[in-house]
Design an enzyme around this catalytic site. Structure first.
Site, PDB file in Angstrom:
ATOM      1  N   ASN A 121       0.820  -1.218   0.000  1.00 19.95           N
ATOM      2  CA  ASN A 121       0.000   0.000   0.000  1.00 19.95           C
ATOM      3  C   ASN A 121       0.851   1.263   0.000  1.00 19.95           C
ATOM      4  OD1 ASN A 121      -1.991  -1.871   0.171  1.00 19.95           O
ATOM      5  ND2 ASN A 121      -2.609  -1.418   2.277  1.00 19.95           N
ATOM      6  N   HIS A 167     -17.488  36.939 -29.976  1.00 17.16           N
ATOM      7  CA  HIS A 167     -18.648  36.234 -30.550  1.00 17.16           C
ATOM      8  C   HIS A 167     -18.339  35.717 -31.958  1.00 17.16           C
ATOM      9  CE1 HIS A 167     -20.921  38.254 -27.294  1.00 17.16           C
ATOM     10  NE2 HIS A 167     -20.180  39.310 -27.645  1.00 17.16           N
ATOM     11  N   SER A 288      -7.850  12.982 -48.328  1.00 18.92           N
ATOM     12  CA  SER A 288      -9.073  12.192 -48.269  1.00 18.92           C
ATOM     13  C   SER A 288      -8.975  11.078 -49.297  1.00 18.92           C
ATOM     14  CB  SER A 288     -10.281  13.081 -48.562  1.00 18.92           C
ATOM     15  OG  SER A 288     -11.346  12.296 -49.069  1.00 18.92           O
ATOM     16  N   LYS A 294      -8.818  17.444 -50.972  1.00 15.32           N
ATOM     17  CA  LYS A 294      -8.807  17.690 -49.531  1.00 15.32           C
ATOM     18  C   LYS A 294      -7.412  17.700 -48.919  1.00 15.32           C
ATOM     19  CE  LYS A 294     -11.927  18.091 -47.085  1.00 15.32           C
ATOM     20  NZ  LYS A 294     -12.926  17.141 -46.616  1.00 15.32           N
ATOM     21  N   GLU A 301      -7.380  18.436 -35.184  1.00 14.07           N
ATOM     22  CA  GLU A 301      -8.684  17.808 -34.905  1.00 14.07           C
ATOM     23  C   GLU A 301      -8.557  16.701 -33.861  1.00 14.07           C
ATOM     24  OE1 GLU A 301     -11.429  17.955 -38.830  1.00 14.07           O
ATOM     25  OE2 GLU A 301      -9.537  16.927 -39.077  1.00 14.07           O
ATOM     26  N   LYS A 336      -4.287   3.827 -12.117  1.00 13.54           N
ATOM     27  CA  LYS A 336      -3.087   3.847 -12.959  1.00 13.54           C
ATOM     28  C   LYS A 336      -3.351   4.075 -14.433  1.00 13.54           C
ATOM     29  CE  LYS A 336      -0.959   1.155  -9.542  1.00 13.54           C
ATOM     30  NZ  LYS A 336      -2.269   1.272  -8.826  1.00 13.54           N
TER      31      LYS A 336
END
Ligand code: ARG
Length: 469
Positions: A121, A167, A288, A294, A301, A336
């Site tokens: 312990n 905003h 992509s 892309k 992300e 853990k």
């Protein structure tokens, strides 16, 4: 260190099995063992055992011959673990018992004496603290590396004008450097929190034994010094059951990830063609499989996504502790995996951000254009009128009407003629146009902590100095 899967077939008796009449069920063995994940603590466990053994010899509780045997055995075990030769056994439950069993095989009775005045312990609590202290030291350096990347980028952009948003609407012009420096501040607070958490991590629980302390004449201060702890924990029940330090660390880590995630969100927005403020290098993007055009910001992300899991670990640990009576409970074994995953996720994320932020291409023209289009200097015109004696609220109203007129005319405030502007306030004179330029607006914000290039250069210099101290 290599970490092979533990051998599941060993058949040796459990070290603690003396009082049991039937062997433990296989399912229970698998369910309760932690060696699959806590073998990661092995080096710290050995470090703790060496200090404990040293203290046992120093206080005369074991002989110097025993100490020499223990040292020799533990050195060999460390070798075996590092070279991947150590055979981890499910039967031996956890990292502590695996190492102790092997030590006893290697050095006999001296190995059996190592556990005098100690319990798993206080042993495990010590191991986690040693692990976490090393992790914090590494993460402090990694946070600093992210700050360094930000500072290098910022120093090139104290005059690069972008819209500041509130905003997510164009508010007032700021420099890109000023925006980056906001994150340098966040990471500085993160470093403070980590250093603060380290103070409470760095207390030695060893010597609390199972829960009540021990009757042996041990010397806890001696062990604390040996292991580089700042002091010993003062209540044995608390020592073995406290996981506050792990929760504090995870809270600090969740905030680091929250800051990373905010930055990631901005990078993702800024990389989209709608903003086109910047690009991160191809090395940090992916394509992509279906859309050939892309170029996806996968790294930011994923970082944004991983923030959820780190925050989850914090919730997990808080929930783990909330119902536990004193002192140690087996629940604690569940501390853990979240802790390890938090350390790993944070380390990986900070490392990749420090690199990625060194591979950023800024489109200053697009940033400037976005600031130009959003009436970002409207406040500056109001401030101009205030300097001419108009109360701020009246100035605000006059400029609001000017903005509406410019909007109807489809032009910028600075494109209205002096005569047109004077319709909104006769106080406007030919010098008003100077306060409508983006550069004029930026340069005027000289308050402490403001975006004026002169202030931001000072802020960068101060932050660099702080990095050296
Ligand atoms: N593997 C255990 C843990 O991680 C070590 C302590 C076990 N103590 C006990 N009383 N069963 O918490």
């Amino acid at each position: 260190m290599q970490t092979p899967a533990p051998n599941q077939t060993g058949s040796a008796d459990k070290i603690w099995s003396g009082r049991f009449s039937v062997p433990i069920a296989d399912s229970v063995k698998r369910y309760t063992s932690s060696v699959f994940f806590d073998l990661r603590l092995a080096e710290f466990d050995i470090q703790g055992s060496l200090a404990h053994a040293g203290m046992l010899a120093h206080t005369g509780l074991i002989s110097t011959t025993d100490l020499a045997d223990i040292r020799r055995g533990l050195a060999q075990i460390l070798d075996e673990i590092r070279s991947g030769k150590f055979e981890w056994k499910l039967d031996d439950e956890d990292v502590h018992l695996n190492i102790e069993r092997r030590l006893t095989v290697l050095v006999g009775d001296a190995g059996k004496r190592l556990h005098t005045a100690r319990s798993r312990n206080d042993q495990v609590a010590t191991d986690i603290r040693l692990f976490l202290r090393a992790a914090v030291d590494q993460l402090l350096g990694q946070l600093g590396a992210v700050q360094d990347s930000l500072l290098d980028l910022a120093s090139q952009h104290t005059e690069t004008i972008m819209p500041g948003f509130t905003h997510l609407q164009v508010a007032q012009p700021v420099s890109f450097a000023h925006h980056l420096m906001a994150y340098v501040e966040m990471f500085e607070r993160d470093r403070e929190r980590m250093r603060d958490a380290r103070r409470r991590i760095n207390r030695l629980p060893l010597g609390a034994a199972a829960l009540a302390g021990t009757g042996y004449p041990i010397d806890r201060e001696w062990v604390a010094r040996e292991l580089g702890f700042d002091g010993v924990s003062l209540n044995s029940l608390d020592a073995v059951s406290d996981r506050d330090f792990a929760i504090e660390f995870c809270a600090a880590a969740a905030l680091v990830m929250t800051h990373i995630s905010r930055m990631a969100e901005e990078i993702i927005l800024w990389m989209s063609p709608r903003y086109a403020f910047l690009q991160v290098g191809d090395a940090f993007c992916t394509g992509s499989s279906i859309m050939p055009q892309k170029r996806n910001p996968d790294v930011p992300e994923l970082a944004r996504g991983k923030t959820g899991r780190v925050t989850g670990h914090l919730m997990g640990l808080l929930t783990l502790m909330k119902g536990q009576p004193l002192a140690y409970n087996k629940d604690n074994q569940e501390d853990k995996e979240p802790l390890f995953d938090t350390v790993d996720t944070l380390g990986d994320t900070l490392a990749i951000f420090a690199e990625m932020l060194r591979d950023v291409t800024v489109n200053a023209a697009n940033m400037r254009e976005a600031a130009r289009q959003g009436f970002a200097t409207a406040t500056d015109l109001a401030d101009y009128l205030v300097r001419k004696g108009l109360p701020f609220r009246d100035a605000h109203e006059a400029v609001a009407r000017a903005v509406r007129a410019a909007e109807l005319a489809g032009c910028e405030l600075s494109e209205l003629s002096l005569d047109q502007l004077r319709e909104f306030s006769p106080l406007i004179e030919s010098d008003a146009h100077a306060s409508l330029t983006l550069e004029g607006s930026l340069a005027s914000r000289t308050s402490l902590g403001g975006t004026a290039p002169v202030r931001v250069r000072e802020a960068i210099a101060a932050a660099r100095l702080r990095r050296q101290s």
